[in-house]
Scaffold this active site. Sequence first.
Site, PDB file in Angstrom:
ATOM      1  N   PRO A 140       0.812  -1.224   0.000  1.00  0.00           N
ATOM      2  CA  PRO A 140       0.000   0.000   0.000  1.00  0.00           C
ATOM      3  C   PRO A 140       0.843   1.271   0.000  1.00  0.00           C
ATOM      4  CG  PRO A 140      -0.895  -1.586   1.544  1.00  0.00           C
ATOM      5  CD  PRO A 140       0.394  -2.167   1.038  1.00  0.00           C
ATOM      6  N   GLU A 184       4.833  -2.194 -14.206  1.00  0.00           N
ATOM      7  CA  GLU A 184       6.255  -2.605 -14.360  1.00  0.00           C
ATOM      8  C   GLU A 184       7.178  -1.385 -14.315  1.00  0.00           C
ATOM      9  OE1 GLU A 184       6.685  -5.722 -14.266  1.00  0.00           O
ATOM     10  OE2 GLU A 184       5.041  -6.721 -15.297  1.00  0.00           O
TER      11      GLU A 184
END
Length: 398
Positions: A132, A376
Site C-alpha cells: 500500500p 512494471e
Amino acid sequence: MARLAQTAGLTDIQEEILATVRTFVDKEIIPHAQTLEHGDTYPADIVEGMKEMGLFGLTIPEEYGGLGESLLTYALVVEQIARGWMSVSGVINTHFIVAHMLKQHGTPEQKQKYLPRMATGEVRGSFSMSEPELGSDVAAIRTRAVKGESGYTINGQKMWLTNGGTSNLTAVLVKTDEGAEKPHQNLTTFLVEKPEGYGEVLPGLTIPGKIDKMGYKGVDTTEMVFDGFEIAADQILGGVSGQGFRHMMDGVEVGRVNVAARACGIAIRAFELAIDYAQQRKTFGKAIAEHQAIAFKLAEMATKVEAAHLMMVNAARLKDSGQRNDVEAGMAKLIASEYCAEVTQEAFRIHGGYGYSKEYEIERLMREAPFLLIGEGTSEIQKTIISRGLLREYQSRG
Ligand SMILES: Cc1cc2nc3c(=O)[nH]c(=O)nc-3n(C[C@H](O)[C@H](O)[C@H](O)COP(=O)(O)OP(=O)(O)OC[C@H]3O[C@@H](n4cnc5c(N)ncnc54)[C@H](O)[C@@H]3O)c2cc1C
C-alpha cells in the site's frame, strides 16, 4: 495488419505460432472483448483456449513440457493478444514472469515441482512486490518474514496483485533479516502456494476482493494480507535468502518487454480502428481521411506504432541473446507506453463523438492505455533506469 509491425527474421515455427494466435484473437477475443470488459467478467473460455494452444507453457523449456520459445516469441504473442484485449495478456503475463524466475533462479526441485504444471496452466503464477505504501521504491518493502525453528512466519500487506485471486502460486518479495547494510540485500522471494479464490484462503493468508479499476477489467487485481502466515524455508526461490531483489528485477526486465508489447498491441488496434473510421466518416463532402489534418494524424500514429514495435523487438532479442537489457527494455517500455497513450488519444479524436460511446472499441482502449504508463515501473522510473545505465556507459573522462 498487412504492413505495420512486421518482424524480420522469424523462424517458421514463430510465424506459425503467431498466425494461430492472430486467428484466435480475431475469432475468439475481439468479438467478445467489449461485453466481457464492460461486465468485468473473467474471460474463462478464452483462458481455456489459451491453455489448449499451449500458451501458458510458451517459454517453459521443453524438458518441463513447455514449447521452449524465446522472449521474442512471447512478446509478439502478447502484442497480438493485447490487440484483441489487454486484460487477456494480463492473465498470462504474471504467469510468464513467475515461470521465468523459476527457470532462471529456481532450485532443481522447485523447477521440477512447478514448471511442468505451469506449462499446462494447472499451476498459474502471480507476483507481488508492491505494498500500500510503495511501488516504485521496491527496496522499502515492509512485509517481513521471520525465521523460526521450522520455517518462516510472514506478516504484512501486499497491494496490486494482478491475478491475485485466480492464481495458485504467488512469488512474493518480503523483507528478511540478513543483516545487510543495503536494504535491497535484505529481500527474499517466497513461492506461496495457495488455493484460488477470495477471503482467508489459508490460515494467516487473506485475498480480499477484487480492486475496482478504471480499465483492465475482467482480470482480477487484489491485495494480499499475511497475518502470521507460516511457510517452509524450501519455498524460498533458489533456496537462499537475501537474493529476492535480484530475482524480481530479472523478472520485471522481461515484464517490461511484455508491457511494451502490450502497448504496441493496443496502439496497433487503435490505429486500425482509426484508419477504418476515417475512410467511412464523411464531413464537408468527403471522407475525413481526405482532410490533410486527419491524414497526417494517421501518418504520425503509424510511425509511432512502427517505432515502438521495432524497439520492443530489439529489447526482446537482446535478452534472448543472453545479455542484460535493462536500458533497452526501459527504453522500449517508455516509448511504447507513451506512444500508445498518444496514438489511442488520436484515434479517439478521429472518432469524434462516437469515440465517447461505449459501443465503440476505442472507449475501452482509452481506459487501458494509461495503465501501461504505470505497470512494471512508471515512465519516470524507466527514465531513471535508462539514464543510470547511460551514465555508467558514457563515463566522463574530463
Ligand atoms: C492495475 C495494476 C496492476 C498491478 N499489478 C501489479 C502486480 O501484479 N504486482 C506488483 O507487484 N505490482 C503491481 N502493480 C503496482 C505497480 O507496479 C505500481 O503501481 C507502480 O510500480 C507504481 O508504484 P506506486 O503506485 O506506488 O507509485 P509511486 O511509487 O508512489 O509513484 C507515484 C508517482 O511518483 C513518481 N515517482 C516515484 N519515485 C520517483 C522518483 N524517484 N523520481 C521521479 N518520480 C518518481 C512516479 O513515477 C509516479 O508518477 C499494479 C498496479 C496497477 C495499477
